[in-house]
Scaffold this active site. Structure first.
Site, PDB file in Angstrom:
ATOM      1  CD  GLU A   1      -5.329   1.874  -3.059  1.00  0.00           C
ATOM      2  OE1 GLU A   1      -6.513   1.937  -2.761  1.00  0.00           O
ATOM      3  OE2 GLU A   1      -4.420   1.975  -2.240  1.00  0.00           O
TER       4      GLU A   1
ATOM      5  CG  HIS B   1      -1.956   1.057   1.175  1.00  0.00           C
ATOM      6  ND1 HIS B   1      -1.692   2.361   1.521  1.00  0.00           N
ATOM      7  CD2 HIS B   1      -3.240   1.025   0.755  1.00  0.00           C
ATOM      8  CE1 HIS B   1      -2.787   3.084   1.333  1.00  0.00           C
ATOM      9  NE2 HIS B   1      -3.751   2.290   0.863  1.00  0.00           N
TER      10      HIS B   1
HETATM   11  P1  PGA Z   1      -9.454   6.365   0.436  1.00  0.00           P
HETATM   12  O1  PGA Z   1      -8.245   5.331   0.649  1.00  0.00           O
HETATM   13  O2  PGA Z   1     -10.626   5.557  -0.073  1.00  0.00           O
HETATM   14  O3  PGA Z   1      -9.698   6.937   1.790  1.00  0.00           O
HETATM   15  O4  PGA Z   1      -8.984   7.391  -0.554  1.00  0.00           O
HETATM   16  C1  PGA Z   1      -8.015   4.311  -0.284  1.00  0.00           C
HETATM   17  C2  PGA Z   1      -6.791   3.534   0.106  1.00  0.00           C
HETATM   18  O5  PGA Z   1      -5.827   4.120   0.624  1.00  0.00           O
HETATM   19  O6  PGA Z   1      -6.751   2.297  -0.068  1.00  0.00           O
END
Ligand code: PGA
Length: 260
Positions: A171, A102
């Site tokens: 992401e 992540h």
């Molecule tokens: P968010 O986070 O939906 O709060 O933008 C997503 C993530 O970090 O996986």
């Protein structure tokens, strides 16, 4: 579960990050979500709580439609590694998924090499790694190269059979969390997902195999935009941060995935 079954269902993953602050709050949240998620036919819901809650939430799992994941796992099995938790401990706590790489962990120093070591270890268990990739910014043209390299590093020395078990989460870091620069558009996501599928097809020497690897999108998903991402961004599911902490909002998201 085989990836082809995933592919038939939408995969909606809740990343609770370092929330909530008590086990009883975690159980209340899980119970509210599980009540609905366990009835859905077309969605697999994965709740990734802080590790300390994993075992007690594991006792509340009632169906394969709503299961648990961890937010990280160390790459060694056992030994003198203060503060670390291994993939076998996570598997024994009945989790089925592990988020790896992540961006918030990468920002704390996790390198591509570490991500690869963790993936290799997770794959030794019946666990599915959810590998997060994404560029820090869109300011330069080489963001596609950044994502491509992250996938190449993540898959370093993995066999075709191992790559087939991965879930990839796109992401874009600039669109995540309360500090997001701006929302990512469905079209921007679609274009990257296409590119990720091509990278996977090259690694697997097969676009058919690449099609069966679920690709998720994560970054400021809410009850308002979930459906539109699921229908027009070329993805197989979502990785949800903030909106997964509000069971009502998260339930709206999984219900909208069910209808697609
Ligand atoms: P968010 O986070 O939906 O709060 O933008 C997503 C993530 O970090 O996986």
């Amino acid at each position: 579960m085989e990836n082809k079954d995933h592919y038939a269902k939408k995969l909606i993953v809740a990343n609770w990050k370092m929330n909530p602050s008590s086990g009883s709050d975690a159980r209340t949240m899980f119970s509210a979500i599980n009540k609905v998620a366990s009835t859905l036919q077309n969605v697999e819901t994965v709740i990734c709580p802080p590790l300390i809650y994993l075992e007690s939430l594991g006792e509340m799992v009632t169906t394969r439609s709503c299961v648990l994941g961890a937010q990280d796992a160390f790459w060694e099995h056992v030994g003198a590694y203060t503060g670390q938790v291994s993939a076998d401990m996570i598997f024994n706590a009945k989790a089925r998924y592990v988020i790896v790489g992540h961006s918030e962990r990468r920002a704390m120093g996790e390198t591509d090499e570490v991500v690869n070591k963790k993936i290799k270890n997770i794959l030794q268990f019946p666990l599915i790694p959810i590998v997060c990739v994404g560029e820090l910014s869109r300011d330069s043209d080489d963001y596609a190269m950044v994502i491509k390299q992250q996938i190449h590093h993540a898959c370093h020395q993995l066999s075709v059979d191992h790559i087939k078990r991965l879930v990839i989460a796109y992401e874009p870091v600039w669109a995540i969390g309360s500090g997001a620069v701006r929302p990512c558009t469905e079209q921007e996501c679609f274009d990257v997902v296409l590119m990720i599928r091509q990278v996977l097809a090259d690694l697997l020497s097969s676009s058919d195999l690449a099609k069966n690897i679920p690709i998720l999108y994560g970054g400021s998903i809410s009850a308002e935009n979930a459906q539109s991402f699921l229908t027009s961004a070329g993805i197989d599911g979502l990785l949800v941060g903030r909106a997964s902490l509000d069971p009502e909002q998260f339930i709206t998201i999984i219900r909208s995935a069910e209808k697609i």
